[in-house]
Design a protein around this motif. Structure first.
Motif, PDB file in Angstrom:
ATOM      1  N   ILE A 271      -6.780 -23.021   5.264  1.00 41.27           N
ATOM      2  CA  ILE A 271      -7.385 -24.198   5.873  1.00 41.27           C
ATOM      3  C   ILE A 271      -6.301 -25.121   6.416  1.00 41.27           C
ATOM      4  CG2 ILE A 271      -9.385 -24.106   4.341  1.00 41.27           C
ATOM      5  CD1 ILE A 271      -8.253 -26.527   2.867  1.00 41.27           C
ATOM      6  N   LEU A 307     -14.026 -31.389  -0.060  1.00 41.47           N
ATOM      7  CA  LEU A 307     -14.288 -29.958  -0.223  1.00 41.47           C
ATOM      8  C   LEU A 307     -14.322 -29.517  -1.677  1.00 41.47           C
ATOM      9  CD1 LEU A 307     -12.075 -28.406   2.614  1.00 41.47           C
ATOM     10  CD2 LEU A 307     -14.511 -28.992   2.680  1.00 41.47           C
ATOM     11  N   ARG A 327     -24.808 -29.922   6.690  1.00 34.44           N
ATOM     12  CA  ARG A 327     -24.245 -29.408   7.942  1.00 34.44           C
ATOM     13  C   ARG A 327     -25.106 -29.848   9.121  1.00 34.44           C
ATOM     14  NH1 ARG A 327     -20.312 -25.467   8.296  1.00 34.44           N
ATOM     15  NH2 ARG A 327     -19.459 -24.858   6.277  1.00 34.44           N
ATOM     16  N   ARG A 342      -8.687 -21.999   8.921  1.00 33.21           N
ATOM     17  CA  ARG A 342      -9.897 -22.749   9.267  1.00 33.21           C
ATOM     18  C   ARG A 342      -9.512 -24.222   9.408  1.00 33.21           C
ATOM     19  NH1 ARG A 342     -14.679 -21.729   4.974  1.00 33.21           N
ATOM     20  NH2 ARG A 342     -16.365 -23.044   5.774  1.00 33.21           N
ATOM     21  N   TYR A 344     -10.459 -28.217   9.672  1.00 30.20           N
ATOM     22  CA  TYR A 344     -11.431 -29.280   9.432  1.00 30.20           C
ATOM     23  C   TYR A 344     -10.996 -30.502  10.244  1.00 30.20           C
ATOM     24  CZ  TYR A 344     -13.274 -26.423   5.672  1.00 30.20           C
ATOM     25  OH  TYR A 344     -13.841 -25.402   4.957  1.00 30.20           O
ATOM     26  N   ASP A 380     -16.094 -28.112  11.348  1.00 28.81           N
ATOM     27  CA  ASP A 380     -15.647 -26.916  10.637  1.00 28.81           C
ATOM     28  C   ASP A 380     -15.412 -25.811  11.668  1.00 28.81           C
ATOM     29  OD1 ASP A 380     -15.216 -24.822   8.927  1.00 28.81           O
ATOM     30  OD2 ASP A 380     -17.121 -24.982   7.855  1.00 28.81           O
ATOM     31  N   ASP A 394     -20.189 -26.609  14.023  1.00 27.52           N
ATOM     32  CA  ASP A 394     -20.763 -27.067  12.761  1.00 27.52           C
ATOM     33  C   ASP A 394     -19.964 -28.259  12.258  1.00 27.52           C
ATOM     34  OD1 ASP A 394     -22.888 -25.345  12.457  1.00 27.52           O
ATOM     35  OD2 ASP A 394     -21.709 -23.828  11.393  1.00 27.52           O
ATOM     36  N   CYS A 395     -20.677 -29.279  11.775  1.00 28.77           N
ATOM     37  CA  CYS A 395     -20.016 -30.476  11.255  1.00 28.77           C
ATOM     38  C   CYS A 395     -20.519 -30.766   9.852  1.00 28.77           C
ATOM     39  CB  CYS A 395     -20.298 -31.683  12.159  1.00 28.77           C
ATOM     40  SG  CYS A 395     -19.586 -31.531  13.807  1.00 28.77           S
ATOM     41  N   LEU A 396     -19.593 -31.067   8.951  1.00 26.42           N
ATOM     42  CA  LEU A 396     -19.931 -31.449   7.582  1.00 26.42           C
ATOM     43  C   LEU A 396     -20.080 -32.966   7.542  1.00 26.42           C
ATOM     44  CD1 LEU A 396     -17.386 -29.167   5.678  1.00 26.42           C
ATOM     45  CD2 LEU A 396     -19.765 -28.677   6.263  1.00 26.42           C
TER      46      LEU A 396
END
Length: 401
Positions: A271, A307, A327, A342, A344, A380, A394-396
């Protein structure tokens, strides 16, 4: 562990064998934000009797359209006598519907002539009638164990006359800042020193996640002092969190201290930001305290808290709502390319008639804490991806707690 690992694997390791903490009784008026340890059952019907949803006239629907005498006046909180046949009752919002009445004509639709009235002929049965138990029926589950008590839930409890509930004990957290270069705000800075932005940031997030920070300490770059402070932290807390000090540098003593006292797993996560993560356990008189070593970089700490710390607190509280971030699907207004990790990305969200637009902070460097200040979400972005403006991401969501 030499290969890069996914977030999901580290999270599974963190939550292994974690169960909810014990419950404790608490006055309902002090329970805002706390998590129920057991189901709460309804004691009363809500509403407790059929009542009027309007100011108007209560009657039997078969009498609609006729001139009817007004046989009684019913205010909210006043008793209601059975309705005399062929009459109506002047009634106010919340007033108890008298036996024999099955509807209420709102006053704006009624003709009045002294002590008699005529209601519309098309008035249906049940109009403006709030039935007994419409909201809550006595004996049903009012709130489930694991519910985090917010304003609506507290109002629900108050409507039942409930003054005490059993809630999960808040997880006790020790927050340790490592490094001689870290200075608390208000103190003068020496050469090579910086202010501690991690402590207030993480303390705020932990409070938001339902934890209780019971110990804050600065850990000097000295091996014996590090071991002593970790022992003290484990004795006082369910979870021990450090920022920095778990790399392979000569002055990073936390890693060796945790290994000497308990158990440590080092994770190199796939990440960005926040590749290094340390998970472990420290012995204490009753079982073990969980250990999490976050990176010292404050942006990495911010992302790591959402996270990892949030779902850990959710597991300790038995609160499913904290288990994962909501999400949202959004359209990117940015372009980016990811490598093997990944990403963020800190984004703000504009919600409009055409959907949600994710606007990325211009500088996504892991040292730029200002990228977190206005962040509504973390976009994400999977590894080995290319995102162009207009693409779906996609968004957290970070604003829901």
């Amino acid at each position: 562990m030499s290969t890069l690992e996914p977030v999901e694997a580290a999270l599974a390791a963190l939550l292994e064998d974690v169960g909810p903490l014990d419950g404790e009784p608490l006055a309902t008026e002090r329970a805002d934000g706390r998590v129920l340890a057991e189901d709460v059952m309804a004691r009363l019907n809500v509403p407790p009797f059929d009542n009027s949803a309007m100011d108007g006239y209560a009657l039997h629907h078969a009498d609609a359209g006729r001139w009817l005498p007004v046989s009684q006046r019913i205010a909210a909180g006043a008793p209601a006598a059975p309705l005399a046949p062929g009459s109506c009752a002047r009634i106010f919002t919340g007033g108890e519907l008298p036996a024999g009445a099955d509807c209420v004509a709102m006053q704006e639709r009624v003709e009045v002539d002294g002590e008699r009235v005529r209601t519309p002929p098309d008035l249906p049965a049940g109009d403006n009638r709030r039935r007994r138990g419409r909201d809550v029926a006595a004996g049903q589950r009012l709130l489930a164990a694991g519910t985090r008590l917010d304003a609506a839930a507290l109002g629900h409890l108050a409507g039942q006359g409930i003054t005490r509930v059993t809630v999960r004990r808040r997880p006790r957290v020790a927050l340790l800042s490592t490094g001689d270069e870290i200075v608390e705000p208000g103190q003068p800075l020496g050469p090579g020193q910086i202010y501690n932005s991690n402590r207030p940031m993480l303390r705020s997030l932990l409070n938001r996640f339902g934890a209780e920070v019971v110990l804050v300490e600065a850990v000097p770059d000295e091996a014996e002092a590090t071991r002593r402070l970790l022992r003290e932290a484990a004795a006082a807390a369910d979870v021990v969190i450090t920022t920095g000090g778990v790399s392979v540098g000569e002055e990073d003593h936390v890693r060796h201290a945790v290994e000497a006292l308990g158990r440590l797993d080092l994770w190199r996560l796939a990440i960005r930001p926040g590749k290094p993560l340390a998970l472990g356990r420290l012995p204490r008189a009753e079982g073990e305290a969980r250990f999490i070593g976050l990176p010292g970089n404050p942006v990495s700490g911010f992302v790591g808290a959402w996270l990892f710390l949030r779902p850990l607190m959710g597991a300790l509280l038995g609160c499913p709502a904290l288990a994962s971030l909501p999400r949202l699907r959004a359209r990117a207004d940015f372009a980016t390319t990811t490598g093997p990790r990944r990403h963020y990305m800190r984004v703000s969200l504009d919600i409009g008639a055409d959907g949600i637009v994710a606007r990325a902070f211009a500088d996504q460097n892991s040292g730029v804490l200002s990228s977190c200040v206005g962040a509504d979400a973390l976009a994400d972005i999977p590894p080995s991806s290319r995102v162009a403006p207009g693409d779906a991401v996609d968004c957290l969501w970070l604003r829901g707690d």
